[in-house]
Design a protein around this motif. Structure first.
Motif, PDB file in Angstrom:
ATOM      1  N   ARG A  93      16.481  47.564 -14.400  1.00  0.00           N
ATOM      2  CA  ARG A  93      16.750  46.499 -13.441  1.00  0.00           C
ATOM      3  C   ARG A  93      16.847  45.170 -14.167  1.00  0.00           C
ATOM      4  NH1 ARG A  93      12.284  48.343  -8.875  1.00  0.00           N
ATOM      5  NH2 ARG A  93      13.332  50.300  -8.287  1.00  0.00           N
ATOM      6  N   GLY A  94      17.924  44.463 -13.906  1.00  0.00           N
ATOM      7  CA  GLY A  94      18.140  43.185 -14.561  1.00  0.00           C
ATOM      8  C   GLY A  94      18.874  43.278 -15.874  1.00  0.00           C
ATOM      9  N   ARG A 149      15.928  38.554 -14.382  1.00  0.00           N
ATOM     10  CA  ARG A 149      15.319  38.765 -13.070  1.00  0.00           C
ATOM     11  C   ARG A 149      15.851  37.734 -12.081  1.00  0.00           C
ATOM     12  NH1 ARG A 149      13.909  43.760 -14.131  1.00  0.00           N
ATOM     13  NH2 ARG A 149      12.345  43.937 -15.771  1.00  0.00           N
TER      14      ARG A 149
END
Length: 203
Positions: free
Chosen positions: A147-148, A185
């Motif tokens: 994620r990210g 993020r």
């Protein structure tokens, strides 16, 4: 779009190219059913359509997200964090895997790639969020860990050819190649006006 519009120049390497005619997993995250990776050393890109031979080519719903680009360093860093052996650069099923580019910063930004067979202009869009099957295909924790840093979905704005090997990336914003493997993020959401008012009233 001219070089003046993309003033930042970086020497990068294309280490993976994928043109898949069908969804490899088709809703069934079982590596045993996946078959071989549809790797190639050269892909043709068409403005407004995508990569010739890919499952998203010419599909209206994916017109602004038909090409996915990923930084190889993100996969490498995550493999190290999870104590895994190195992964195939195409393990995350992205069309273009680059080395030497801070890809996540290209969200919402125009950029171009020149592999010597015509400049391919791309409009960076939203993140290419990872799928849950990565925990099975790679190692437990890969889904969350990517994620990210799972890449960017892009819209092709010009025709051209991408091939494995050295390339020149031009961007509208500065990039830091040393941060190519870092996760980006989302910024925290600011508190709503209503919430602020409620807290003030309770003080």
């Amino acid at each position: 779009m001219t070089d003046d519009d993309l003033p930042y120049r970086y020497d990068v390497e294309v280490v993976g190219l994928l043109a898949s005619p069908a969804h490899r997993w088709d809703g069934r995250p079982d590596p045993a059913l996946a078959g071989p990776v549809e790797r190639t050393d050269r892909v043709e890109v068409r403005a407004g359509l995508g990569i010739v031979g890919d499952r998203y080519f010419g599909r209206p719903a994916h017109r602004d997200a038909s090409v996915t680009v990923l930084a190889a360093e993100g996969l490498e860093r995550l493999a190290g964090e999870l104590g895994s052996a190195p992964w195939d650069p195409l393990a995350a099923r992205r069309n273009v895997v680059l080395r030497g580019a801070e890809v996540e910063v290209l969200r919402g930004q125009p950029f171009s790639l020149d592999c010597g067979e015509g400049v391919v202009v791309l409009a960076g869009g939203r993140p290419a969020n990872p799928c849950a099957w990565l925990d099975l295909a790679l190692t437990p924790g890969a889904h969350r860990g990517l994620r990210g840093r799972a890449g960017v979905r892009c819209a092709p704005r010009s025709d051209g050819v991408l091939r494995l090997g050295p390339a020149v990336l031009r961007a509208a914003v500065p990039l830091d190649p040393a941060q190519a493997g870092a996760a980006v993020r989302p910024a925290p959401r600011p508190p709503t006006g209503r919430g602020l008012g409620q807290r003030s009233a309770s003080v």
